[in-house]
Enzyme design. Sequence first.
Site, PDB file in Angstrom:
ATOM      1  N   PHE A 138       0.860  -1.191   0.000  1.00  0.00           N
ATOM      2  CA  PHE A 138       0.000   0.000   0.000  1.00  0.00           C
ATOM      3  C   PHE A 138       0.893   1.237   0.000  1.00  0.00           C
ATOM      4  CE2 PHE A 138      -2.691   3.453   1.224  1.00  0.00           C
ATOM      5  CZ  PHE A 138      -3.906   3.151   0.632  1.00  0.00           C
ATOM      6  N   ASP A 223       9.294   3.033   1.728  1.00  0.00           N
ATOM      7  CA  ASP A 223       8.132   3.833   2.100  1.00  0.00           C
ATOM      8  C   ASP A 223       7.990   3.749   3.618  1.00  0.00           C
ATOM      9  OD1 ASP A 223       5.685   4.925   2.675  1.00  0.00           O
ATOM     10  OD2 ASP A 223       4.653   4.071   0.947  1.00  0.00           O
ATOM     11  N   LYS A 252       2.406  11.224   7.196  1.00  0.00           N
ATOM     12  CA  LYS A 252       1.627  10.939   8.404  1.00  0.00           C
ATOM     13  C   LYS A 252       2.140  11.676   9.646  1.00  0.00           C
ATOM     14  CE  LYS A 252      -0.018   6.427   6.757  1.00  0.00           C
ATOM     15  NZ  LYS A 252      -1.448   6.557   6.602  1.00  0.00           N
TER      16      LYS A 252
HETATM   17  C1  IF1 Z   1      -6.781   5.477   3.010  1.00  0.00           C
HETATM   18  C2  IF1 Z   1      -4.692   1.502   5.471  1.00  0.00           C
HETATM   19  C3  IF1 Z   1      -3.052   2.755   6.722  1.00  0.00           C
HETATM   20  C4  IF1 Z   1       0.635   4.243   3.632  1.00  0.00           C
HETATM   21  C5  IF1 Z   1       1.919   4.018   3.119  1.00  0.00           C
HETATM   22  C6  IF1 Z   1       1.656   5.785   1.594  1.00  0.00           C
HETATM   23  C7  IF1 Z   1       0.391   6.076   2.059  1.00  0.00           C
HETATM   24  C8  IF1 Z   1      -0.143   5.294   3.088  1.00  0.00           C
HETATM   25  C9  IF1 Z   1       2.775   2.937   3.677  1.00  0.00           C
HETATM   26  C10 IF1 Z   1      -0.398   7.189   1.442  1.00  0.00           C
HETATM   27  C11 IF1 Z   1      -1.508   5.539   3.553  1.00  0.00           C
HETATM   28  C12 IF1 Z   1      -3.536   4.929   4.521  1.00  0.00           C
HETATM   29  C13 IF1 Z   1      -4.417   5.857   3.764  1.00  0.00           C
HETATM   30  C14 IF1 Z   1      -5.828   5.515   4.162  1.00  0.00           C
HETATM   31  C15 IF1 Z   1      -5.766   4.181   4.770  1.00  0.00           C
HETATM   32  C16 IF1 Z   1      -4.337   3.947   5.061  1.00  0.00           C
HETATM   33  C17 IF1 Z   1      -3.968   2.772   5.779  1.00  0.00           C
HETATM   34  F1  IF1 Z   1      -5.856   1.430   6.072  1.00  0.00           F
HETATM   35  F2  IF1 Z   1      -4.901   1.371   4.189  1.00  0.00           F
HETATM   36  F3  IF1 Z   1      -4.012   0.454   5.915  1.00  0.00           F
HETATM   37  F4  IF1 Z   1      -2.399   3.759   7.045  1.00  0.00           F
HETATM   38  F5  IF1 Z   1      -2.833   1.718   7.413  1.00  0.00           F
HETATM   39  N1  IF1 Z   1       2.393   4.792   2.114  1.00  0.00           N
HETATM   40  N2  IF1 Z   1      -2.172   4.810   4.313  1.00  0.00           N
HETATM   41  O1  IF1 Z   1       0.133   3.463   4.621  1.00  0.00           O
HETATM   42  O2  IF1 Z   1      -0.484   8.273   2.288  1.00  0.00           O
HETATM   43  O3  IF1 Z   1      -1.589   9.805   0.655  1.00  0.00           O
HETATM   44  O4  IF1 Z   1      -2.945   8.786   2.459  1.00  0.00           O
HETATM   45  O5  IF1 Z   1      -1.219  10.518   2.999  1.00  0.00           O
HETATM   46  O6  IF1 Z   1      -7.976   5.230   3.259  1.00  0.00           O
HETATM   47  O7  IF1 Z   1      -6.360   5.641   1.853  1.00  0.00           O
HETATM   48  P1  IF1 Z   1      -1.624   9.408   2.075  1.00  0.00           P
END
Ligand code: IF1
Length: 395
Positions: A138, A223, A252
């Site tokens: 992700f 990342d 974050k």
């Molecule tokens: C959503 C999960 C977390 C990230 C990594 C980049 C980004 C993220 C390793 C992008 C973002 C999010 C966004 C959120 C849900 C989410 C998430 F639920 F999918 F599993 F954190 F755990 N790299 N993670 O984890 O960052 O552009 O969002 O600032 O609903 O999209 P962003």
Amino acid sequence: MHPSVALEVRYGANNYATLPVTLIRGQGIYLWDDTGKRYFDCMSAYSAVSHGHCHPKLVQALQDQLKMLAVVSRAVYTDPLGPFLQKACELTGFDKALPMNTGAEAVETALKAARKWAYIVKKVPANEVEIIACENNFHGRTLAIISMSSEPQYRGGFGPFLPGMKLIPYGDAEALEHAITPHTAAFLVEPIQGEGGIIVPPEGYLKKCADICKKNNVLLLCDEIQTGLGRTGALLACHHEQVQPDGITLGKALGGGLLPVSLFLSRTEVMDVFHPGDHGSTFGGNPLAAAVGKRSLEVLMEEDLITRAADSGRYFMSRLQELSSPRIKEVRGKGLFIGIEINKPYDAHELCLKLLEKGVLTKDTHKTVLRLAPPLVITREEIDEVVEIIRQVLK
Ligand code: IF1
């Protein structure tokens, strides 16, 4: 139900399966809803609130900067940006940083830097560059990023996708060795997969990947948007294996739980592919973001949040491991980045709803893993309270 919920449902796009709660206040590891009920925050806004909600030092930094200057664009110099970038580079050991806002933008920046580096420095023929990423990754929601997603839901209906992306199994360094070609620019990887289900790769994986990348003149891009800034009990999760990647993305928690602040950091050789006009952002590096970003890094060190995450994480994990329940398949993670894998046919989402009822806010990943990632300021006593609630809910 709070009256604004109906408005959100009526006027908002239906792209979230929202938990049945309306939050109105937060302080430290606690949140309060519209009825005054208190919750332990065990998701920290997907790790964006590592410092705790409304941390007074961070709120102060935001307010101080707000009185001076908020947003002017990168067409001009401003005084908070330089010190912020210096702080971020010195802490992480990179030469240069490029500020953006969201995590996805930082990842996009990393991908653009890697592609351009490959053409200019590695001399890959025009339009032939490949980037390798991992299955189950992700990295965000943009079109370039979902072009390397293996999750049908994140891709469905959004094609056509960007070419030049290759996927390999996560945790398999040999697969990386096999996937690399003379056209490979970079390998992009999460040191621990977050949304993939808090997947910790085999020990030594990242180190092996770093060696393979080095041998093949391929950039290692980590990342660290979710794993970085203390979350796993180290400043960066790649530090657990003494790996210094060629570039990282941060986001974050960099915004201290107050603002979207992200960075792509790298060696000079990589960052120097960017020239004026090549890439940018209206808001990236704005004075408010820079002031808060710098302060969030300072507070991380001042309050020893990294060591605290390591210690509390070890404690939390051992307490969770003591829970013997037929519902639990595995407890895994590092620092305060913990996942409880739930045995089928039990459903992690239903457990989240029960936890919410009992005052613990968290969110499952893919209905199978209960994520526990509280603010790094959580105490042992608070962990005990959370574990007790989890124990009751599992019964
Ligand atoms: C959503 C999960 C977390 C990230 C990594 C980049 C980004 C993220 C390793 C992008 C973002 C999010 C966004 C959120 C849900 C989410 C998430 F639920 F999918 F599993 F954190 F755990 N790299 N993670 O984890 O960052 O552009 O969002 O600032 O609903 O999209 P962003």
